[in-house]
Structure formats: C-alpha cells, structure tokens
Write a protein that holds these residues in place. Structure first.
Motif, mmCIF file in Angstrom:
data_model
loop_
_atom_site.group_PDB
_atom_site.id
_atom_site.type_symbol
_atom_site.label_atom_id
_atom_site.label_comp_id
_atom_site.label_asym_id
_atom_site.label_seq_id
_atom_site.Cartn_x
_atom_site.Cartn_y
_atom_site.Cartn_z
ATOM 1 N N PRO A 1 55.294 55.482 10.572
ATOM 2 C CA PRO A 1 55.667 54.342 11.421
ATOM 3 C C PRO A 1 54.605 54.002 12.470
ATOM 4 C CG PRO A 1 57.564 55.771 11.078
ATOM 5 C CD PRO A 1 56.382 56.483 10.497
ATOM 6 N N ASP A 2 54.035 55.023 13.129
ATOM 7 C CA ASP A 2 52.990 54.768 14.125
ATOM 8 C C ASP A 2 51.742 54.195 13.467
ATOM 9 O OD1 ASP A 2 54.582 55.634 16.190
ATOM 10 O OD2 ASP A 2 53.742 57.672 16.231
ATOM 11 N N GLN A 3 51.437 54.658 12.260
ATOM 12 C CA GLN A 3 50.261 54.144 11.554
ATOM 13 C C GLN A 3 50.437 52.680 11.172
ATOM 14 O OE1 GLN A 3 50.090 56.981 8.392
ATOM 15 N NE2 GLN A 3 49.156 58.585 9.652
ATOM 16 N N LEU A 4 51.638 52.311 10.767
ATOM 17 C CA LEU A 4 51.911 50.908 10.443
ATOM 18 C C LEU A 4 51.782 50.032 11.685
ATOM 19 C CD1 LEU A 4 54.989 51.263 8.051
ATOM 20 C CD2 LEU A 4 52.606 50.889 7.420
ATOM 21 N N ALA A 5 52.305 50.529 12.807
ATOM 22 C CA ALA A 5 52.212 49.762 14.056
ATOM 23 C C ALA A 5 50.760 49.584 14.476
ATOM 24 C CB ALA A 5 53.017 50.465 15.155
ATOM 25 N N ALA A 6 49.970 50.645 14.380
ATOM 26 C CA ALA A 6 48.559 50.563 14.761
ATOM 27 C C ALA A 6 47.794 49.607 13.853
ATOM 28 C CB ALA A 6 47.929 51.962 14.709
ATOM 29 N N ALA A 7 48.102 49.649 12.562
ATOM 30 C CA ALA A 7 47.427 48.746 11.628
ATOM 31 C C ALA A 7 47.749 47.299 11.934
ATOM 32 C CB ALA A 7 47.845 49.085 10.197
ATOM 33 N N GLY A 8 49.013 47.033 12.265
ATOM 34 C CA GLY A 8 49.404 45.669 12.633
ATOM 35 C C GLY A 8 48.656 45.178 13.858
ATOM 36 N N ALA A 9 48.488 46.054 14.844
ATOM 37 C CA ALA A 9 47.787 45.668 16.075
ATOM 38 C C ALA A 9 46.323 45.352 15.790
ATOM 39 C CB ALA A 9 47.910 46.791 17.100
ATOM 40 N N VAL A 10 45.669 46.182 14.971
ATOM 41 C CA VAL A 10 44.267 45.927 14.625
ATOM 42 C C VAL A 10 44.143 44.628 13.832
ATOM 43 C CG1 VAL A 10 42.325 46.743 13.227
ATOM 44 C CG2 VAL A 10 43.599 48.351 14.663
ATOM 45 N N GLU B 1 58.642 44.253 12.001
ATOM 46 C CA GLU B 1 59.768 45.185 11.906
ATOM 47 C C GLU B 1 59.450 46.415 11.058
ATOM 48 O OE1 GLU B 1 63.560 42.080 12.340
ATOM 49 O OE2 GLU B 1 62.859 42.698 10.356
ATOM 50 N N GLN B 2 58.277 46.428 10.433
ATOM 51 C CA GLN B 2 57.981 47.508 9.494
ATOM 52 C C GLN B 2 57.952 48.906 10.114
ATOM 53 O OE1 GLN B 2 55.506 45.926 5.779
ATOM 54 N NE2 GLN B 2 54.650 45.200 7.696
ATOM 55 N N PRO B 3 57.338 49.098 11.286
ATOM 56 C CA PRO B 3 57.374 50.457 11.860
ATOM 57 C C PRO B 3 58.799 50.938 12.127
ATOM 58 C CG PRO B 3 55.659 49.139 12.908
ATOM 59 C CD PRO B 3 56.462 48.195 12.066
ATOM 60 N N GLU B 4 59.629 50.073 12.692
ATOM 61 C CA GLU B 4 61.009 50.457 12.985
ATOM 62 C C GLU B 4 61.781 50.719 11.694
ATOM 63 O OE1 GLU B 4 65.069 48.599 15.031
ATOM 64 O OE2 GLU B 4 63.187 47.472 15.080
ATOM 65 N N ALA C 1 58.375 39.524 0.065
ATOM 66 C CA ALA C 1 58.739 40.856 0.538
ATOM 67 C C ALA C 1 57.641 41.443 1.419
ATOM 68 C CB ALA C 1 59.007 41.769 -0.651
ATOM 69 N N THR C 2 58.037 41.996 2.546
ATOM 70 C CA THR C 2 57.093 42.678 3.445
ATOM 71 C C THR C 2 57.643 44.066 3.776
ATOM 72 O OG1 THR C 2 58.137 41.488 5.296
ATOM 73 C CG2 THR C 2 56.059 40.611 4.441
ATOM 74 N N LYS C 3 58.607 44.105 4.703
ATOM 75 C CA LYS C 3 59.121 45.410 5.136
ATOM 76 C C LYS C 3 59.825 46.149 4.002
ATOM 77 C CE LYS C 3 63.424 43.467 7.021
ATOM 78 N NZ LYS C 3 64.323 43.402 8.194
ATOM 79 N N THR C 4 60.361 45.426 3.035
ATOM 80 C CA THR C 4 61.029 46.113 1.937
ATOM 81 C C THR C 4 60.033 46.875 1.069
ATOM 82 O OG1 THR C 4 60.994 44.053 0.677
ATOM 83 C CG2 THR C 4 63.021 44.586 1.838
ATOM 84 N N PHE C 5 58.802 46.393 0.978
ATOM 85 C CA PHE C 5 57.774 47.127 0.232
ATOM 86 C C PHE C 5 57.512 48.472 0.895
ATOM 87 C CE2 PHE C 5 53.208 48.205 -0.197
ATOM 88 C CZ PHE C 5 53.155 48.434 -1.565
ATOM 89 N N ALA C 6 57.281 48.460 2.201
ATOM 90 C CA ALA C 6 57.019 49.710 2.926
ATOM 91 C C ALA C 6 58.199 50.668 2.798
ATOM 92 C CB ALA C 6 56.722 49.417 4.395
ATOM 93 N N CYS C 7 59.411 50.133 2.903
ATOM 94 C CA CYS C 7 60.593 50.991 2.836
ATOM 95 C C CYS C 7 60.820 51.543 1.435
ATOM 96 C CB CYS C 7 61.828 50.224 3.322
ATOM 97 S SG CYS C 7 61.808 49.917 5.105
ATOM 98 N N GLN C 8 60.521 50.743 0.410
ATOM 99 C CA GLN C 8 60.613 51.247 -0.963
ATOM 100 C C GLN C 8 59.631 52.392 -1.186
ATOM 101 O OE1 GLN C 8 59.863 47.614 -3.089
ATOM 102 N NE2 GLN C 8 62.018 47.270 -3.564
ATOM 103 N N VAL C 9 58.406 52.225 -0.694
ATOM 104 C CA VAL C 9 57.402 53.274 -0.851
ATOM 105 C C VAL C 9 57.866 54.554 -0.157
ATOM 106 C CG1 VAL C 9 55.080 53.993 -0.164
ATOM 107 C CG2 VAL C 9 55.432 51.738 -1.177
ATOM 108 N N ILE C 10 58.294 54.443 1.087
ATOM 109 C CA ILE C 10 58.680 55.644 1.848
ATOM 110 C C ILE C 10 59.891 56.320 1.222
ATOM 111 C CG2 ILE C 10 59.571 56.435 4.074
ATOM 112 C CD1 ILE C 10 57.858 54.130 5.310
ATOM 113 N N SER C 11 60.891 55.532 0.862
ATOM 114 C CA SER C 11 62.093 56.091 0.257
ATOM 115 C C SER C 11 61.781 56.750 -1.089
ATOM 116 C CB SER C 11 63.139 54.990 0.082
ATOM 117 O OG SER C 11 64.363 55.513 -0.347
ATOM 118 N N GLY C 12 60.978 56.066 -1.909
ATOM 119 C CA GLY C 12 60.617 56.614 -3.207
ATOM 120 C C GLY C 12 59.752 57.851 -3.098
#
Length: 538
Positions: free
Chosen positions: A381-390, A204-207, A340-351
């Motif tokens: 978001p696209d970078q997170l999705a690509a990283a997950g796929a790799v 759910e992290q990219p979304e 915590a997973t997606k909340t870490f990414a969202c905290q970083v982006i928001s901050g």
C-alpha cells in the motif's frame, strides 16, 4: 439529490431507465433504451443479448408488429405485448414471452396506466430491494446504495413483479431468496471533489490494497486461506479471464510458477472452451464483476472437466461465485469507472495471497520463505501511494510531449510483462490510440519495424539486465523511450529487488499516463468509447 437541476416533467413515483447505449445496433438516440411496444403501453430496458431475436422479429412482423429499431431488446417488448394481448396480465405475459426466448437478460418492463413493473433475469445480474424509500431494481448495488440496507438477487429464470411477488420461469410461486446486506454506501460512489471517477479510484488504490491485506495477510504463511477453501491439492494452474482480469491472472500465475514450480497456463475466456480438460489442475476464473459473460461461458463449458473451480471476484454474490466450488474476494469497493484501476491491484494482491497460502499448504513453499514474502506484501500500500505521488509530478509533462503520437509500444520481460499488457490496454481504452505490448526480446523479430523517430516505447523495468539491450535497439531507431523502474528511470517508482509479483507500482504510473493523455485529447475517462461496464455479451 437525484433531481437537483432537473427541468423536465415531474416523476409520478414509478419509472425505469438505462445508463448505457445499445450494444446491439448503432450508438444512437433511437437505439437507446427504453424500447416501446406498438401502442406505447409497454416500455422495456434490457441487459444481455437475445440470440433468436431475428426469428422472433419475423414472426411478430407477420402478425402486424412494427419495429422502430434493429435492436434485439425491442423484440422482447413486442413479444411481451403479443402475449399480454392474449392473456391480459403483465407478469403472465412476461413469463410466456420468455419461455420462447433464447439468450441472456436482465430486464424491467413498465406497464403504462397501472404503473406495474415486471422484472426477469437469466444469465445477467439483477437485484431488488424493498425499503422505506420505495422499491428498487438495479443491475448492481452501487446504483442504489444510498437507499438500500438489504437486497435480493434474482436467480436465472426468476420473474418478479417489483412490489408484489416472486415466481420461477414456469410460473410457480416460490419463496424469495434470503436478503443480502449491502456492503457499500452512497459515499463510496461519490466523487468527493474529484473531477472523474478514474482519478478517485486511482487514489483509492493504497487504501483498497490495505483493506485486502487486512483480510488475508494472517492466513498466508500458515496456509489457512487455502485450507479454508476446502479444495484438493493441484498439480497445474489454469487461469481464465478477460482484459484486466486476465492480466492480473498472469501476474498471479507467474508468481505461482516461480515460487512453487507449478506449471501455469492462462487462457483468454472467449477461447477457453477449446481447451483440453485436466482434472489435476485448479481452474482460477477471474472477473471483477463476476458477471462477465465470456468467463461464465468458459467455466460452464466441457473444457472444465472435473477440475475444481475457484472464483476470484469483487462480487461474492455474483453468478461466477455461485458457479464456483470456492470463492476468494478482492474487496476493492465499487469500481464505477468503466476502466479498471483499483480492482486490478486488489485482484493481484488477493490472488498472490491465495497462491502463497496454497503453496505453503501443499509444501511447495516453506513457512519461513512465505513469512519473508508477507513482510514485502505488507509494504505494497505504501509503495502504491509513493508511486502515485511520483507519477503525478512526472507524468503530466511526458503526456504533453506524447499527445500527437498515434501509436504506442509497451515492452517488458518476465514478471513485468503482464504490467506492460495492462499499460497498453489502459492506453487503448482511454485514448483510442493504438497501443501494443510485446516481450522486449520479441522486438527484433518484427515489431521493431514499427519504431520510427519519436515513437513512444514505454519500458516496464523489472531489473532484468537484458532490457538495456532492448532499450538500445529502440533508441538507435529514434524511438522515444519512457522507462518505469527504479532510481535512474525516467519515472522512478519501482522497489529493488522487484517482488515476486513483479513491479505492481508501474500499473499506477500507466493508469495516470493513460488518463492524462485521454484528458488532453478531450475524452471521457469514465466512459470510454464503445466499452460497457461489464462484459455482458459473448
């Protein structure tokens, strides 16, 4: 439905329950909630900690009360029993009992026979909802989102009968607070074909990242996010948090220092009360739930002084949000897995969005520079999705090779360091194996002694050329190096050049690595050993 496959006794329409083991006392069925009084007429569930439980236990034992556990929550049940025997009413007994209690609580007490449920809160979250499906109380909205449109949050000191009334701690009837609307719905917390919540929340992290950006991106380069908060300019930034939130704070702080020349300090919340007050700083307190006790105690301590407090939280109706001078959200949606997973990414982006906006507003960063950085931020978001796929392709085989390893080292330099810390934390939480992170240049000053043949050393590569020498040190001693970086790395996910917020994509890789190792070891990735959903104790 909730009762699919249920073979036990039929419910009679009223009940209480708890999904956690006892934090206080051994993890055992006997210590688990609910707790009961001497007669079995009162049952109680409780979040928090009772600081004067030992003294109350002695008093109650002297009057004939018998205790079945060493858990502090059981003392509450007997104290309410004692007061009910004196006054004859559940709610009045609850008020009288809590007047003698020191500590924190969110509790529900059920009275046998009448079916009455008394609720109370102090320093721990509790919300109530009255709906056509029935009356509900829960510690967070995700638990009851399927049936609830609106809810009310108890204030500290409130005592409530679930179906009838609202009182403050002194026993005075007060109007209930205004209802909040429910932002989450049932399908937000369902597995939807996933085997565990962690896998779902990683994906759910990219979304989630895109959702945070949609809310904030237009207010970055013009300084609007910061200006709307109504806070004064600051000369220094102080970050307070625990665990994953502190790691996210380190990322945010590094960016603020690099781009704005602002001195930054980051403090573990449980130690923050020892800091020296500084009225010229901004205090950024970060907590996913907004209910982390260590963070709440830190921001309430004298060390805060007169500095403005800004809360970064996934729960804008939380205690931390109410204590703060201003609030910035990181709307990740419900984080059901304990880790915590997606909340870490969202905290970083928001901050990051917040601090970029603040630097523009304070003339520490030009609008033109901020606009270019925003373009990079839109790609996350696209970078997170690509990283997950790799990672899903590469990591399982690596995890198979590392299952027998009993210790892990994570290294990085500069902007990569908070991500190494987060990767080590994830591995600790999920695999129950030792994992430590170090600045890569620190290896030669001691930690290199830990590296033996086959020791896994995960390198979060942010492009720093000195990392090549650090990697060579590890390889010379037979260590198993796993690099997460750009093309040519064992796990090639990073963009070049690395953004000012560092290699955020690496976090996805390390989440997937920790999850794969944990599953291979037979662990429950959604409920790691000894960890609770929210840090409710000091």
């Amino acid at each position: 439905g909730l009762l699919d496959g249920w073979t036990g006794a039929q419910f009679d329409g009223v009940g209480i329950g708890h999904t956690r083991w006892a934090t206080n006392g051994l993890v055992s069925e006997g210590n688990a909630h609910p707790h009961i009084d001497c007669t079995g007429q009162l049952s109680l569930v409780h979040n928090g900690i009772i600081e004067n439980a030992a003294g109350l236990r002695c008093e109650l034992a002297a009057t004939g009360h018998t205790f079945l556990t060493t858990v502090d929550s059981e003392v509450l049940c007997h104290l309410i029993e004692y007061e009910r025997n004196r006054c004859g009413d559940l709610v009045r007994a609850l008020q009288n009992a809590l007047a003698r209690v020191e500590g924190t609580w969110a509790l529900a007490v059920l009275e046998q026979g009448t079916g009455r449920i008394g609720l109370a809160a102090n320093g721990s979250p509790l919300l109530v909802a009255h709906t056509s499906h029935g009356d509900f109380a829960a510690s967070e909205i995700a638990a009851i989102a399927d049936w609830v449109d609106g809810f009310r949050v108890l204030d500290d000191g409130d005592v409530v009968e679930l179906v009838n009334g609202w009182w403050n701690r002194s026993g005075t009837a007060v109007p209930p607070p205004v209802a909040s609307r429910c932002r989450w719905v049932g399908h937000d917390v369902e597995l939807n074909g996933y085997t565990d919540c962690m896998a779902k929340e990683i994906d759910e992290q990219p979304e989630a990242a895109a959702r945070v950006l949609d809310e904030l991106v237009d207010g970055i380069a013009n300084g609007a996010i910061w200006n709307q908060l109504g806070l004064p300019p600051f000369e220094r930034l102080r970050v307070i948090g625990c665990g994953t939130s502190l790691n996210a704070g380190q990322v945010i702080g590094n960016l603020t220092r690099e781009l704005g020349g602002v001195p930054v300090s980051a403090t573990v919340a449980s130690e923050a009360a020892a800091e020296v007050p500084d009225e010229h700083q901004l205090c950024l307190a970060i907590s996913q739930s907004g209910e982390t006790t260590d963070v709440l105690r830190a921001v309430e301590s004298p060390a805060m002084g007169e500095a403005p407090l800004l809360a970064l939280t996934n729960n804008p109706r939380s205690t931390l949000a109410r204590l703060a001078d201003a609030v910035i959200g990181c709307p990740a949606g419900p984080q059901i897995g304990v880790v915590a997973t997606k909340t870490f990414a969202c905290q970083v982006i928001s901050g990051v969005a917040l601090m970029l906006s603040a630097l523009v507003a304070m003339n520490r960063l030009s609008r033109a520079s901020a606009t270019g950085i925003v373009d990079d931020l839109r790609r996350v978001p696209d970078q997170l999705a690509a990283a997950g796929a790799v990672a899903k392709c590469v990591v399982p085989q690596i995890a198979d090779e590392l299952v027998s390893a009993d210790g892990f080292i994570f290294i990085a330099r500069g902007s990569g360091l908070p991500y190494a810390a987060e990767g080590a934390l994830k591995l600790q939480e999920l695999t129950h194996r030792w994992a430590e992170h170090y600045p890569a240049g620190e290896l030669k000053h001691g930690p290199l002694a830990l590296v033996d043949f086959g020791t896994p050393v995960v390198v979060v590569d942010n492009g720093d050329p000195k990392l090549a020498f650090d990697i060579a040190e590890v390889q010379d001693r037979g260590g198993r190096v796993i690099t997460i970086g750009s093309a040519g790395s064992e796990i090639p996910v990073a963009t070049v050049p690395v953004a000012p917020w560092g290699p955020l994509e690496s976090a996805v890789v390390m989440q997937i690595l920790a999850r794969n190792l944990a599953l291979a070891l037979g662990h429950d990735v959604d409920k790691p050993r000894d960890l609770a959903k929210s840090g409710t104790l000091e």
